[in-house]
Design a protein around this motif. Sequence first.
Motif, short mmCIF file in Angstrom:
data_model
loop_
_atom_site.label_atom_id
_atom_site.label_comp_id
_atom_site.label_asym_id
_atom_site.label_seq_id
_atom_site.Cartn_x
_atom_site.Cartn_y
_atom_site.Cartn_z
N UNK A 19 0.83 -1.21 0.00
CA UNK A 19 0.00 0.00 0.00
C UNK A 19 0.87 1.26 0.00
N UNK A 20 1.82 1.31 0.92
CA UNK A 20 2.63 2.53 1.04
C UNK A 20 3.51 2.74 -0.18
N UNK A 21 3.93 1.65 -0.81
CA UNK A 21 4.84 1.77 -1.96
C UNK A 21 4.15 2.43 -3.16
N UNK A 22 2.81 2.43 -3.15
CA UNK A 22 2.09 3.02 -4.28
C UNK A 22 2.29 4.53 -4.37
N UNK A 23 2.45 5.18 -3.20
CA UNK A 23 2.56 6.64 -3.23
C UNK A 23 3.85 7.18 -2.63
N UNK A 24 4.73 6.27 -2.15
CA UNK A 24 5.95 6.74 -1.48
C UNK A 24 7.17 5.94 -1.92
N UNK A 25 8.33 6.59 -1.84
CA UNK A 25 9.57 5.85 -2.00
C UNK A 25 9.87 5.18 -0.67
N UNK A 26 10.08 3.88 -0.70
CA UNK A 26 10.36 3.15 0.54
C UNK A 26 11.83 2.72 0.57
N UNK A 27 12.33 2.63 1.78
CA UNK A 27 13.74 2.32 1.96
C UNK A 27 13.86 1.41 3.19
N UNK A 28 14.90 0.59 3.22
CA UNK A 28 15.20 -0.16 4.45
C UNK A 28 16.51 0.37 5.01
N UNK A 29 16.51 0.64 6.30
CA UNK A 29 17.76 1.00 6.97
C UNK A 29 17.92 0.04 8.13
N UNK A 30 18.87 -0.86 8.00
CA UNK A 30 19.00 -1.91 9.01
C UNK A 30 20.44 -2.08 9.44
N UNK A 31 20.57 -2.43 10.69
CA UNK A 31 21.87 -2.72 11.26
C UNK A 31 22.14 -4.19 11.05
N UNK A 32 23.39 -4.58 11.22
CA UNK A 32 23.62 -6.02 11.24
C UNK A 32 24.59 -6.46 10.18
N UNK A 33 24.51 -7.73 9.92
CA UNK A 33 25.43 -8.38 9.03
C UNK A 33 24.91 -8.27 7.59
N UNK A 34 25.72 -7.68 6.72
CA UNK A 34 25.29 -7.42 5.34
C UNK A 34 24.79 -8.68 4.65
N UNK A 35 25.56 -9.74 4.76
CA UNK A 35 25.23 -10.98 4.05
C UNK A 35 23.90 -11.54 4.55
N UNK A 36 23.77 -11.57 5.87
CA UNK A 36 22.58 -12.12 6.50
C UNK A 36 21.34 -11.28 6.17
N UNK A 37 21.47 -9.97 6.24
CA UNK A 37 20.33 -9.09 5.94
C UNK A 37 19.93 -9.21 4.46
N UNK A 38 20.94 -9.28 3.59
CA UNK A 38 20.65 -9.42 2.17
C UNK A 38 19.88 -10.70 1.89
N UNK A 39 20.30 -11.77 2.55
CA UNK A 39 19.63 -13.05 2.38
C UNK A 39 18.19 -12.98 2.89
N UNK A 40 17.98 -12.32 4.02
CA UNK A 40 16.63 -12.22 4.57
C UNK A 40 15.72 -11.39 3.66
N UNK A 41 16.27 -10.30 3.16
CA UNK A 41 15.46 -9.45 2.27
C UNK A 41 15.04 -10.23 1.02
N UNK A 42 15.98 -11.00 0.47
CA UNK A 42 15.68 -11.79 -0.72
C UNK A 42 14.56 -12.78 -0.41
N UNK A 43 14.63 -13.43 0.75
CA UNK A 43 13.63 -14.42 1.11
C UNK A 43 12.28 -13.80 1.50
N UNK A 44 12.31 -12.51 1.87
CA UNK A 44 11.08 -11.85 2.34
C UNK A 44 10.06 -11.65 1.22
N UNK A 45 10.54 -11.62 -0.02
CA UNK A 45 9.65 -11.34 -1.14
C UNK A 45 9.29 -9.87 -1.24
N UNK A 46 9.93 -9.03 -0.41
CA UNK A 46 9.57 -7.61 -0.37
C UNK A 46 10.55 -6.72 -1.13
N UNK A 47 11.65 -7.31 -1.58
CA UNK A 47 12.77 -6.50 -2.10
C UNK A 47 12.34 -5.48 -3.15
N UNK A 48 11.41 -5.87 -4.02
CA UNK A 48 11.04 -4.97 -5.12
C UNK A 48 10.29 -3.72 -4.68
#
Lengths: 243, 243
Positions: free
Chosen positions: A110-139
């Motif tokens: 819903x929010x992506x329809x009218x806004x630019x969305x961004x993720x700002x997360x702490x942590x391990x780059x590799x691990x976060x990248x893998x989670x984002x990919x698996x989340x199905x939300x990356x796009x």
Amino acid sequence: MFDVIAFDADDTLWHNETLYTIAQDSFTQLLSRYRAADEIEEELFKTEMRNLRYYGYGIKSFTLSMIETAIEISEGRIQGHEIRQIIGFARDMLNAPLQLLEGVEEVIRTLSEAHRLMIITKGDLFDQGSKLARSGLADYFTHVEVVSDKAEETYRALLARHDIHPGRFLMVGNSVKSDILPVVALGGQAVYIPYHTTWVHEVVANPHPEPQGYFELEHIGLLPALVERLNDQSVSHTSRIPR
Amino acid sequence: MFDVIAFDADDTLWHNETLYTIAQDSFTQLLSRYRAADEIEEELFKTEMRNLRYYGYGIKSFTLSMIETAIEISEGRIQGHEIRQIIGFARDMLNAPLQLLEGVEEVIRTLSEAHRLMIITKGDLFDQGSKLARSGLADYFTHVEVVSDKAEETYRALLARHDIHPGRFLMVGNSVKSDILPVVALGGQAVYIPYHTTWVHEVVANPHPEPQGYFELEHIGLLPALVERLNDQSVSHTSRIPR
């Protein structure tokens, strides 16, 4: 009104702390012949804090701290096969299916329809990248920033780099310390959505007794309505603090 | 001519592989009563490759793989105090003073006067951030990208995000596989500067027998002259391949 709405990831978009809690329970169980559970947890937390400046955040850091704590607590008597079990706890965490928090997918869509969305997360780059990919939300996200620390300076640099005016920036997250206070200090707006468990390290001691200039929501499902209200600009500074 | 000159970091700007070699030597020494050094190295490499998809790159991943290998090789007989030594090897790596390669500081300063410089490095975000801070070079770079993998797709996304035309992009690094081939495939230009040691995983088997469309330099001190030649555009496609 907002150029960018940014989200923390762990425990804001998907469950994370739960995995640490489960691993920690197995860990105290494994060491139960050496010490009581609360003492083991205390030692582990101390080790994690001591190692933070060497290792940073994430599952690999947590695992190295578990191994180190096991050696300390057992005074070196811990066995190879037990250390292997600790590595197994890490493997379980890394293999755990990613579980989105309830309502996240619809809210983000819903929010992506009218806004630019961004993720700002702490942590391990590799691990976060893998989670984002698996989340199905990356796009849905135009930018993903994995940072080492969420200090005011980190946000300042990040907003400058992306050419975002703080007054047109909204940050959403479950940590008052990392997601809310530094953003508010910069003149941005922030929505605090508590997760049922917060890591001790992220708890701010007495985070100011009075209104903070940020919003608090019970769950992320309420976010689109809040953003709509803010976009309508009909909300005065005082009335927009629900606490 | 170039909008952006990007550099790999480890073993291109500062020494890195050397630290792994030293740690690996201590590791084989520690396990010498169980196996011959070359067998231990082979097992460690296998463990690292198997763990890559769980852990990604970096010192923490390497350490977890050393611990796992030690348990395997000793058939669980490894002692707590020996595992503690392995954690000590990691600590030594993380604490090692950062050593720039010869000439790096002057080359970076010179090139930064007329070009936008960027770092594109693989590995652990926290560790790379710490090294960059210690390098004293951070201010010369307009962007630093720590990525999980350096595939063609990674570079494509990165150039798109920064709005860089591949033909106006120059990448400099010590890995043919990670820094050179994917960039050339995209239509970018690349300068290969071999480091005296390359991790086995980064060695491409027979990387094409004929001219590749990239440059090879013996050391980074030769880079400003090459960039100047390229900026002068006086170099034809064929003559600009020195191999």
